[in-house]
Design an enzyme around this catalytic site. Structure first.
Site, mmCIF file in Angstrom:
data_model
loop_
_atom_site.group_PDB
_atom_site.id
_atom_site.type_symbol
_atom_site.label_atom_id
_atom_site.label_comp_id
_atom_site.label_asym_id
_atom_site.label_seq_id
_atom_site.Cartn_x
_atom_site.Cartn_y
_atom_site.Cartn_z
ATOM 1 N N HIS A 21 -4.245 14.313 4.309
ATOM 2 C CA HIS A 21 -3.596 14.057 5.608
ATOM 3 C C HIS A 21 -3.734 15.276 6.529
ATOM 4 O O HIS A 21 -4.053 15.131 7.712
ATOM 5 C CB HIS A 21 -2.101 13.775 5.414
ATOM 6 C CG HIS A 21 -1.785 12.567 4.588
ATOM 7 N ND1 HIS A 21 -1.020 12.614 3.453
ATOM 8 C CD2 HIS A 21 -2.121 11.262 4.747
ATOM 9 C CE1 HIS A 21 -0.884 11.397 2.946
ATOM 10 N NE2 HIS A 21 -1.551 10.553 3.709
ATOM 11 N N LYS A 45 5.876 0.419 -0.542
ATOM 12 C CA LYS A 45 5.825 1.264 -1.736
ATOM 13 C C LYS A 45 7.255 1.689 -2.099
ATOM 14 O O LYS A 45 8.158 1.576 -1.283
ATOM 15 C CB LYS A 45 4.978 2.500 -1.440
ATOM 16 C CG LYS A 45 3.572 2.146 -0.960
ATOM 17 C CD LYS A 45 2.830 3.336 -0.383
ATOM 18 C CE LYS A 45 1.487 2.901 0.183
ATOM 19 N NZ LYS A 45 0.768 3.978 0.856
HETATM 20 N N1 COA Z 1 -7.085 11.853 2.424
HETATM 21 C C1 COA Z 1 -6.582 11.500 1.232
HETATM 22 N N2 COA Z 1 -5.722 10.473 1.081
HETATM 23 C C2 COA Z 1 -5.334 9.806 2.173
HETATM 24 C C3 COA Z 1 -5.806 10.136 3.436
HETATM 25 C C4 COA Z 1 -6.712 11.212 3.533
HETATM 26 N N3 COA Z 1 -7.223 11.576 4.691
HETATM 27 N N4 COA Z 1 -5.256 9.296 4.336
HETATM 28 C C5 COA Z 1 -4.466 8.464 3.643
HETATM 29 N N5 COA Z 1 -4.502 8.776 2.340
HETATM 30 C C6 COA Z 1 -3.814 8.070 1.259
HETATM 31 C C7 COA Z 1 -2.343 8.232 1.305
HETATM 32 O O1 COA Z 1 -1.934 9.320 0.506
HETATM 33 C C8 COA Z 1 -1.861 6.912 0.752
HETATM 34 O O2 COA Z 1 -1.824 6.979 -0.648
HETATM 35 P P1 COA Z 1 -0.874 6.032 -1.523
HETATM 36 O O3 COA Z 1 -1.284 4.632 -1.241
HETATM 37 O O4 COA Z 1 -1.145 6.484 -2.873
HETATM 38 O O5 COA Z 1 0.539 6.318 -1.049
HETATM 39 C C9 COA Z 1 -2.937 5.920 1.171
HETATM 40 O O6 COA Z 1 -4.060 6.694 1.467
HETATM 41 C C10 COA Z 1 -2.653 5.125 2.409
HETATM 42 O O7 COA Z 1 -1.498 5.579 2.977
HETATM 43 P P2 COA Z 1 -1.182 5.989 4.455
HETATM 44 O O8 COA Z 1 -2.345 6.537 5.205
HETATM 45 O O9 COA Z 1 0.045 6.826 4.399
HETATM 46 O O10 COA Z 1 -0.931 4.641 5.098
HETATM 47 P P3 COA Z 1 0.033 3.563 4.595
HETATM 48 O O11 COA Z 1 -0.839 2.445 4.170
HETATM 49 O O12 COA Z 1 1.034 4.049 3.644
HETATM 50 O O13 COA Z 1 0.801 3.280 5.955
HETATM 51 C C11 COA Z 1 1.407 2.044 7.880
HETATM 52 C C12 COA Z 1 0.653 2.092 6.553
HETATM 53 C C13 COA Z 1 2.821 2.564 7.719
HETATM 54 C C14 COA Z 1 0.672 2.873 8.893
HETATM 55 C C15 COA Z 1 1.376 0.552 8.265
HETATM 56 O O14 COA Z 1 1.903 -0.206 7.210
HETATM 57 C C16 COA Z 1 2.135 0.241 9.527
HETATM 58 O O15 COA Z 1 1.648 0.471 10.596
HETATM 59 N N6 COA Z 1 3.358 -0.315 9.399
HETATM 60 C C17 COA Z 1 4.204 -0.635 10.527
HETATM 61 C C18 COA Z 1 4.340 -2.140 10.706
HETATM 62 C C19 COA Z 1 3.220 -2.696 11.532
HETATM 63 O O16 COA Z 1 3.029 -2.373 12.673
HETATM 64 N N7 COA Z 1 2.453 -3.598 10.902
HETATM 65 C C20 COA Z 1 1.335 -4.236 11.535
HETATM 66 C C21 COA Z 1 0.122 -3.369 11.511
HETATM 67 S S1 COA Z 1 -1.058 -3.958 10.391
#
Ligand code: COA
Length: 173
Positions: A21, A45
């Site tokens: 990140h 999660k």
């Molecule tokens: N390098 C390494 N790992 C990375 C990374 C990077 N550059 N970027 C992301 N990751 C990993 C994270 O650690 C995470 O790991 P995990 O699954 O083991 O926890 C995974 O990739 C993805 O996580 P993250 O980037 O934090 O995104 P997310 O999927 O958890 O978040 C939201 C998703 C919150 C952004 C999304 O659900 C959202 O927008 N929710 C709001 C509701 C909404 O508007 N919904 C409609 C939109 S579709």
């Protein structure tokens, strides 16, 4: 609010923030003047760290950088982006596995608000294999995750797992 092209929202669960990140945020600052790290209140999660802790760890990591702000967001991401006065969502792409999910999310967000664009940066090759989950898993099993997460995250993780900070095994890069 007027939409700024200089501001991007970088959303996620950040449970916890990793160097993957951090890499995206730092490189995002080459493109945008300001980045808002938006920590999701709701997540499918089961987080190890609560919202307050996830925010605090990200704030501590970027304490010296006034171009990075850390906030929480609830509800629709695109609504928050507009409310925050931004035009862009910043996301990192790791390997092929991320593509489908990210593509789906970007298209859905565009369907919800076609004025908000998603900008992707390729994750640095050093962080291609990490995720918050795999780091927590390795740490739980006694592996050394130093060098994969910022120091504040490392120490908090060890504390949460009830382990002294130097008790993990592994190799530092
Ligand atoms: N390098 C390494 N790992 C990375 C990374 C990077 N550059 N970027 C992301 N990751 C990993 C994270 O650690 C995470 O790991 P995990 O699954 O083991 O926890 C995974 O990739 C993805 O996580 P993250 O980037 O934090 O995104 P997310 O999927 O958890 O978040 C939201 C998703 C919150 C952004 C999304 O659900 C959202 O927008 N929710 C709001 C509701 C909404 O508007 N919904 C409609 C939109 S579709």
């Amino acid at each position: 609010m007027e939409q700024s092209q200089h501001l991007a929202v970088y959303p996620g669960t950040f449970d916890p923030l990793t160097f993957g990140h951090v890499g995206i945020i730092k490189r995002g600052l080459d493109v945008f003047d300001q980045i808002v790290v938006a920590v999701a209140v709701k997540t499918s999660k089961s987080p190890l760290f609560n919202l307050k802790e996830r925010i605090a760890l990200a704030r501590e990591t970027f304490a010296d950088n006034d171009r990075v702000t850390v906030e929480s967001f609830d509800g629709l991401l695109v609504d928050y982006v507009v409310e925050r006065g931004a035009k862009a969502i910043l996301r990192g792409l790791r390997a092929v596995s991320d593509f489908e999910y990210e593509f789906q999310m970007a298209l859905m967000n565009r369907r919800l608000n076609h004025q908000v664009q998603t900008v992707f940066l390729m994750t640095d090759y050093r962080w291609l294999y990490i995720s918050s989950t795999i780091i927590k898993e390795a740490a739980r099993a006694g592996g050394d995750v130093r060098g994969l997460v910022p120091d504040p995250v490392y120490y908090r993780l060890m504390e949460r797992l009830g382990r002294p900070a130097d008790s993990t095994r592994g190799m530092l890069e």
